[in-house]
Design a protein around this motif. Structure first.
Motif, PDB file in Angstrom:
ATOM      1  N   VAL A 182      30.953  51.489  45.676  1.00 36.18           N
ATOM      2  CA  VAL A 182      32.156  50.671  45.501  1.00 36.18           C
ATOM      3  C   VAL A 182      31.768  49.205  45.678  1.00 36.18           C
ATOM      4  O   VAL A 182      30.957  48.863  46.545  1.00 36.18           O
ATOM      5  N   ALA A 183      32.334  48.342  44.848  1.00 38.02           N
ATOM      6  CA  ALA A 183      31.995  46.927  44.875  1.00 38.02           C
ATOM      7  C   ALA A 183      33.215  46.099  44.520  1.00 38.02           C
ATOM      8  O   ALA A 183      34.161  46.585  43.890  1.00 38.02           O
ATOM      9  N   ASN A 184      33.202  44.841  44.952  1.00 36.22           N
ATOM     10  CA  ASN A 184      34.242  43.917  44.509  1.00 36.22           C
ATOM     11  C   ASN A 184      34.050  43.610  43.037  1.00 36.22           C
ATOM     12  O   ASN A 184      32.936  43.705  42.506  1.00 36.22           O
ATOM     13  N   HIS A 185      35.129  43.256  42.354  1.00 33.76           N
ATOM     14  CA  HIS A 185      35.114  43.157  40.893  1.00 33.76           C
ATOM     15  C   HIS A 185      35.510  41.756  40.456  1.00 33.76           C
ATOM     16  O   HIS A 185      36.632  41.303  40.717  1.00 33.76           O
ATOM     17  N   GLU A 233      39.439  47.603  43.390  1.00 35.55           N
ATOM     18  CA  GLU A 233      40.506  46.623  43.172  1.00 35.55           C
ATOM     19  C   GLU A 233      41.274  46.911  41.889  1.00 35.55           C
ATOM     20  O   GLU A 233      42.431  46.512  41.747  1.00 35.55           O
ATOM     21  N   GLY A 234      40.633  47.562  40.934  1.00 38.01           N
ATOM     22  CA  GLY A 234      41.309  47.941  39.705  1.00 38.01           C
ATOM     23  C   GLY A 234      41.416  46.843  38.680  1.00 38.01           C
ATOM     24  O   GLY A 234      41.879  47.086  37.556  1.00 38.01           O
ATOM     25  N   THR A 235      41.007  45.641  39.005  1.00 39.65           N
ATOM     26  CA  THR A 235      41.071  44.524  38.067  1.00 39.65           C
ATOM     27  C   THR A 235      40.109  43.438  38.537  1.00 39.65           C
ATOM     28  O   THR A 235      39.626  43.471  39.679  1.00 39.65           O
ATOM     29  N   CYS A 236      39.829  42.488  37.670  1.00 39.94           N
ATOM     30  CA  CYS A 236      38.918  41.406  38.019  1.00 39.94           C
ATOM     31  C   CYS A 236      39.636  40.359  38.874  1.00 39.94           C
ATOM     32  O   CYS A 236      40.728  39.898  38.522  1.00 39.94           O
ATOM     33  N   ILE A 237      39.036  40.008  39.988  1.00 39.99           N
ATOM     34  CA  ILE A 237      39.547  38.972  40.894  1.00 39.99           C
ATOM     35  C   ILE A 237      38.551  37.818  40.888  1.00 39.99           C
ATOM     36  O   ILE A 237      37.328  38.040  40.842  1.00 39.99           O
ATOM     37  N   ASN A 238      39.079  36.577  40.952  1.00 44.92           N
ATOM     38  CA  ASN A 238      38.156  35.454  40.866  1.00 44.92           C
ATOM     39  C   ASN A 238      37.170  35.467  42.016  1.00 44.92           C
ATOM     40  O   ASN A 238      37.342  36.157  43.019  1.00 44.92           O
ATOM     41  N   SER A 259      37.740  35.938  46.475  1.00 42.25           N
ATOM     42  CA  SER A 259      38.489  36.843  47.345  1.00 42.25           C
ATOM     43  C   SER A 259      38.208  38.298  47.006  1.00 42.25           C
ATOM     44  O   SER A 259      37.671  38.629  45.946  1.00 42.25           O
ATOM     45  N   VAL A 260      38.608  39.159  47.950  1.00 44.65           N
ATOM     46  CA  VAL A 260      38.627  40.601  47.747  1.00 44.65           C
ATOM     47  C   VAL A 260      40.050  41.059  48.042  1.00 44.65           C
ATOM     48  O   VAL A 260      40.561  40.838  49.144  1.00 44.65           O
ATOM     49  N   MET A 261      40.686  41.691  47.056  1.00 48.00           N
ATOM     50  CA  MET A 261      42.071  42.131  47.229  1.00 48.00           C
ATOM     51  C   MET A 261      42.109  43.622  47.565  1.00 48.00           C
ATOM     52  O   MET A 261      41.073  44.252  47.755  1.00 48.00           O
TER      53      MET A 261
END
Length: 413
Positions: free
Chosen positions: A201-204, A278-283, A286-288
């Motif tokens: 799992v990773a931030n996106h 996260e299910g979508t790209c975040i700038n 941040s990590v949502m």
């Protein structure tokens, strides 16, 4: 050290051969003639085998064994042998059976029915499909046949189906794509790289996250099925590796995905699953919120933190504003892609810990390592408006606050 150096030289030589003989000619549409040379050698070998067969077997036997064999196997009966004497003898009722048999054979095995059986070859092709065992004609021919078996099963078959070769090609292609974008990637703590049978799992931040991670290891990816150019890429990828694409709007499909993921991680020989919770790209700041579905499956979680350097280009993809083509154009006209990737120690769900707390614990670890701000908001707010109910609740609370302040002022007055 000498063994490692030798292995490195062999691998670099092999990659040079692959790039020089396969990748570069394919990229420029140039043929080096290797396949044509292989076919010429094969034709010469088969012609030699045919000559050996002609010398070792009488012509009558070859013609008899090479006769077209269809669905019906016609055995010569005593009646057929004595057919020439039928005209000179008296007619018997049993004579009808011979002509009836021939008529039924002609009806059943016509020119159409014969097309449903394997085509018989005039000469042997050193395979085992031909009904005639020509390989026993001579010792030399038998040795050639054995050599052909070794080549087909020990060389050609592994080259076409070997998993490690497939993974090597996958890594090579991803590395070519990243290097084409002037990518500079720094991997940290590689001893914690995701293992087979686990979940990564990773931030996106960008679709490039997939290529960034795939240059250092192979993954089975899970994500939303898209249309347009992205959909074409996804359909092409699933032909090479069993990726899992699904529609978020279909709840039944989500249950099916969960089932497939559990079956996947149960097999420790399969590639680790790559998920962006996260299910979508975040700038890149941040990590949502991590959706809990990925943490209800079970198994070992391998967290990965990805942080891009914005000085060389903005890699964030705002899918609601830019199409995939527009985004790729912006990426390919940037100065380059520079990022850091941290592999974190594997994490498992603790006793008494629910999926939400487990997801938040993993998210916190990624945020701390990547220097990202941790937020509890749902990333889907990028695509959907805030619910009207939430707005109404805010208005009610605001009205109560105003009314309370008015009552307090009147009491003070």
């Amino acid at each position: 050290m000498e063994g490692a150096d030798l292995a490195g030289k062999i691998l670099s030589t092999w990659l040079t051969v692959v790039i020089g003989l396969i990748l570069l000619p394919s990229a420029f549409g140039v043929s080096l003639g290797i396949s044509e040379l292989y076919m010429k050698i094969l034709v010469k070998t088969l012609e030699w085998a045919a000559l050996r067969i002609e010398k070792g077997v009488p012509k009558e036997s070859v013609l008899k064994n090479s006769a077209p064999v269809g669905i019906i196997q016609r055995d010569e009966s005593p009646m057929e042998k004595g057919l020439s004497g039928l005209r000179g003898s008296g007619f018997e009722l049993s004579d009808v059976f011979y002509f009836s048999k021939k008529g039924l054979e002609a009806i059943v095995e016509d020119e159409v029915t014969q097309r449903f059986s394997s085509e018989e070859l005039v000469s042997w092709n050193l395979l085992t499909r031909t009904n005639v065992n020509f390989q026993y004609i001579s010792l030399r021919l038998t040795m050639v046949w054995v050599l052909g078996v070794i080549v087909r099963y020990c060389v050609l078959l592994p080259l076409r189906f070997k998993n490690w070769l497939s993974e090597l090609v996958h890594l090579t292609c991803c590395r070519i794509c990243v290097r084409a974008l002037s990518g500079v990637i720094r991997y940290h703590k590689r001893q914690y790289r995701p293992q087979k049978g686990g979940i990564c799992v990773a931030n996106h931040t960008s679709p490039l996250d997939v290529f960034i991670l795939a240059t250092d290891g192979c993954y089975t990816m899970v994500g939303q099925a898209n249309g347009g150019l992205m959909g074409i890429i996804q359909r092409a990828m699933v032909k090479a590796c069993p990726h899992i694409w699904f529609e978020r709007s279909e709840i039944k499909d989500r249950h099916l995905v969960t089932k497939r993921l559990r079956e996947h991680i149960a097999d420790k020989k399969k590639l680790p699953i790559l998920i962006f919770p996260e299910g979508t790209c975040i700038n890149n700041t941040s990590v949502m919120m991590f959706k809990k579905g990925s943490f209800e499956i079970g198994g070992t979680i391998h967290p990965v933190a990805i942080k891009y350097n914005p000085q060389f280009g903005d890699v964030f993809w705002n899918s609601g504003k830019y199409s995939m083509v527009n985004y790729l154009l912006r990426i390919m006209t940037s100065w380059g892609i520079v990022c850091d990737v941290w592999y974190l120690p594997p994490m498992t769900r603790q006793e008494g810990e629910d999926a939400v707390r487990f997801a938040n614990r993993v998210k916190s670890a990624i945020a701390v390592q990547g220097g990202l701000t941790e937020l509890s908001w749902d990333g889907d707010l990028k695509r959907a408006k805030v619910k009207d109910i939430f707005k109404e609740e805010q208005q009610k609370n605001y009205s109560k606050m105003i009314a309370g302040n008015g009552s307090l002022n009147s009491q003070l007055g």
